[in-house]
Design an enzyme around this catalytic site. Structure first.
Site, PDB file in Angstrom:
ATOM      1  N   PRO A   1      -6.001   0.872  18.174  1.00  0.00           N
ATOM      2  CG  PRO A   1      -7.469  -0.552  17.540  1.00  0.00           C
ATOM      3  CD  PRO A   1      -6.947   0.001  18.673  1.00  0.00           C
TER       4      PRO A   1
ATOM      5  CE1 TYR B   1      -5.981   4.021   8.060  1.00  0.00           C
ATOM      6  CE2 TYR B   1      -6.819   3.687  10.255  1.00  0.00           C
ATOM      7  CZ  TYR B   1      -6.132   3.363   9.381  1.00  0.00           C
ATOM      8  OH  TYR B   1      -4.936   2.662   9.668  1.00  0.00           O
TER       9      TYR B   1
ATOM     10  CG  HIS C   1      -2.313  -0.780   1.072  1.00  0.00           C
ATOM     11  ND1 HIS C   1      -3.335  -0.768   1.985  1.00  0.00           N
ATOM     12  CD2 HIS C   1      -2.218  -2.034   0.220  1.00  0.00           C
ATOM     13  CE1 HIS C   1      -4.197  -1.675   1.337  1.00  0.00           C
ATOM     14  NE2 HIS C   1      -3.539  -2.528   0.590  1.00  0.00           N
TER      15      HIS C   1
ATOM     16  CE  LYS D   1       2.324   3.810  13.288  1.00  0.00           C
ATOM     17  NZ  LYS D   1       3.246   3.410  12.352  1.00  0.00           N
TER      18      LYS D   1
ATOM     19  CE1 TYR E   1      -0.915   3.043   7.626  1.00  0.00           C
ATOM     20  CE2 TYR E   1      -2.256   4.139   9.191  1.00  0.00           C
ATOM     21  CZ  TYR E   1      -1.928   3.093   8.290  1.00  0.00           C
ATOM     22  OH  TYR E   1      -2.942   1.939   8.068  1.00  0.00           O
TER      23      TYR E   1
HETATM   24  C1  PHB Z   1      -7.023  -4.197  10.313  1.00  0.00           C
HETATM   25  O1  PHB Z   1      -6.841  -4.551   8.993  1.00  0.00           O
HETATM   26  O2  PHB Z   1      -7.325  -5.152  11.052  1.00  0.00           O
HETATM   27  C2  PHB Z   1      -6.581  -3.110  10.755  1.00  0.00           C
HETATM   28  C3  PHB Z   1      -6.114  -1.795   9.820  1.00  0.00           C
HETATM   29  C4  PHB Z   1      -5.483  -0.867  10.217  1.00  0.00           C
HETATM   30  C5  PHB Z   1      -5.875  -0.236  11.466  1.00  0.00           C
HETATM   31  C6  PHB Z   1      -6.368  -1.260  12.529  1.00  0.00           C
HETATM   32  C7  PHB Z   1      -6.760  -2.282  11.956  1.00  0.00           C
HETATM   33  O3  PHB Z   1      -5.310   0.750  12.031  1.00  0.00           O
END
Ligand code: PHB
Ligand code: APR
Length: 389
Positions: free
Chosen positions: A292, A200, A72, A296, A384
């Site tokens: 989450p 997000y 990504h 991280k 990130y």
């Molecule tokens: C996930 O794919 O479970 C996931 C991805 C990014 C995040 C949190 C969880 O910030």
């Protein structure tokens, strides 16, 4: 039994450390409370920073990750019906790899077992003894039989609920914690991801995240109340709420299907200091937890392992203790930056019960500034994809 490094915990941290040390001829024993199948049954995020990816390659366990992982180059943010993209390549020339934690843990187990690595499952009553001396040992029970391992060092990779952190006397240790007033309700569905990059989303109804595991396995989350339970949410109710929280053009493309996993995770920030006590070193979730939101958790475990691995190699190969002596300070310096970023992302994207109209205006201004300002996007991208080790 005797080993050089006794590792408590057979999750990603413990397995990665064991594999890296093995390749340097350093002997380890991994003690795991559960079974391999149980560990692999955990559904966890897998957004891998460059540092983690390089450690997996150094450990010789990156073949499937490099083949099946999604590279990504950016991620999407959404609020109201607007979307914008943070371009990792433009700002950092570094991508992330999306590869489920379950799969990378499987790869690590396979590698350890391929060389008959010493992994002991279903251990009970683990006790770390004399860690503040030059002759630590670990005792444990399997099938009712007591065992003892004498070792040079102990790596506490046993997660938040493990025994390692509690082994450091409360007079020595200081804990820092922040509990967020909401959780994440997550589902897995055997459907194609709605977007080729993560989304997000901040909405009036709360946070949502669109993620994935592979081309036909999607992972979605919605912010939920801590009083909710997964059974409170039918699949239909979940999909309807998710569609309300993402831009209409995205919701129109969403392919829904039955959930094959549904769970709620609370959000918390936690750090314990120091991460070393004598010959005991804490790694990963044993020492710190992040919400989450910034992806991280796995990546802060990786940087701990990086520092401890190099400290142990320098000790055994060069009789140089500097890496071990600096471990806690170096690990914590990077961990607190990841805690900050995860805290900031969580505040940027969620609805808080006590938010005032003013607070909501500030949150909106934060999103608009991020959308419009190159320096703000560069700062997010650098955090990130992973700050330097
Ligand atoms: C996930 O794919 O479970 C996931 C991805 C990014 C995040 C949190 C969880 O910030
Ligand atoms: N003895 C032996 N093993 C134990 C004990 C104990 N007393 N207590 C816990 N364990 C095991 C758990 O069963 C688990 O398999 O230690 C392992 C710890 O693994 P994780 O909790 O996954 O922690 P870590 O390896 O640091 O990985 C961090 O996992 O929780 C996610 O978000 C986190 O992605 C991050 C990653």
């Amino acid at each position: 039994m005797r080993t050089q490094v006794c590792i408590i915990g057979g999750g990603p941290s413990g397995l990665l450390l064991s594999q890296l040390l093995h390749l340097k001829g350093i002997d380890t024993i991994v003690l795991e409370r559960k079974t391999r199948e149980y560990v692999l049954g955990r559904v966890r995020a897998g957004v891998l920073e460059k540092g983690f990816v390089e450690l997996m390659r150094e450990a010789g366990v990156a073949e499937r990750m490099d083949k099946d992982g999604f590279v990504h180059d950016g991620t999407l943010f959404a609020y109201d019906d607007q979307q914008f993209r943070i371009d990792f390549t433009k700002h950092t020339n570094t991508p992330v790899i999306v590869y489920g934690q379950t799969e990378l843990t499987r790869d690590l187990y396979d590698a350890r077992e391929a060389v008959d690595g010493k992994l002991i499952f279903n251990v009970e009553n683990v006790s770390i003894n004399d860690a503040d001396t030059n002759t630590p040992n670990v005792t444990y029970r399997v099938d009712g039989v007591e065992h003892r391992i004498d070792c040079d060092y102990v790596a506490g990779c046993d997660g938040f609920h493990g025994v390692s952190r509690q082994t450091i006397p409360s007079s020595v240790r200081r804990d820092y914690e922040k509990v967020f007033p909401f959780g994440w309700l997550g589902i897995l569905s055997e459907t194609p991801p709605v977007s080729h990059e993560l989304i997000y989303s901040n909405s009036d109804n709360g946070f949502a995240l669109c993620s994935m595991r592979n081309a036909n396995l999607s992972r979605y989350y919605i912010q939920c109340s801590l009083s909710d339970s997964p059974d409170d949410w039918t699949d239909e109710a979940f999909w309807d709420e998710l569609k309300r929280r993402i831009p209409e053009e995205v919701a129109d493309k969403l392919v829904t299907g039955p959930s094959i996993e549904k769970s709620i995770a609370p959000l918390r920030s936690f750090v314990t200091e120091p991460m070393r006590w004598g010959r005991l070193f804490l790694c990963g979730d044993a020492a710190h937890i992040v919400p989450p939101t910034g992806a991280k958790g796995l990546n802060t475990a990786a940087s701990d392992i990086h520092y401890l691995y190099h400290g142990l190699v320098h000790l055994y190969q060069d009789n140089d203790t500097s890496g071990l002596d600096n471990y806690s300070q170096k690990a914590l310096s990077r961990i607190w930056k990841a805690e900050r970023f995860s805290w900031w992302m969580t505040n940027l994207l969620h609805r808080f019960p006590e938010q005032s109209a003013f607070d909501l205006k500030i949150q909106r201004a934060d999103l608009e500034f991020l959308q419009s300002n190159d320096a703000a996007q560069k700062a997010l991208a650098e955090n990130y994809v992973g700050l330097p080790y």
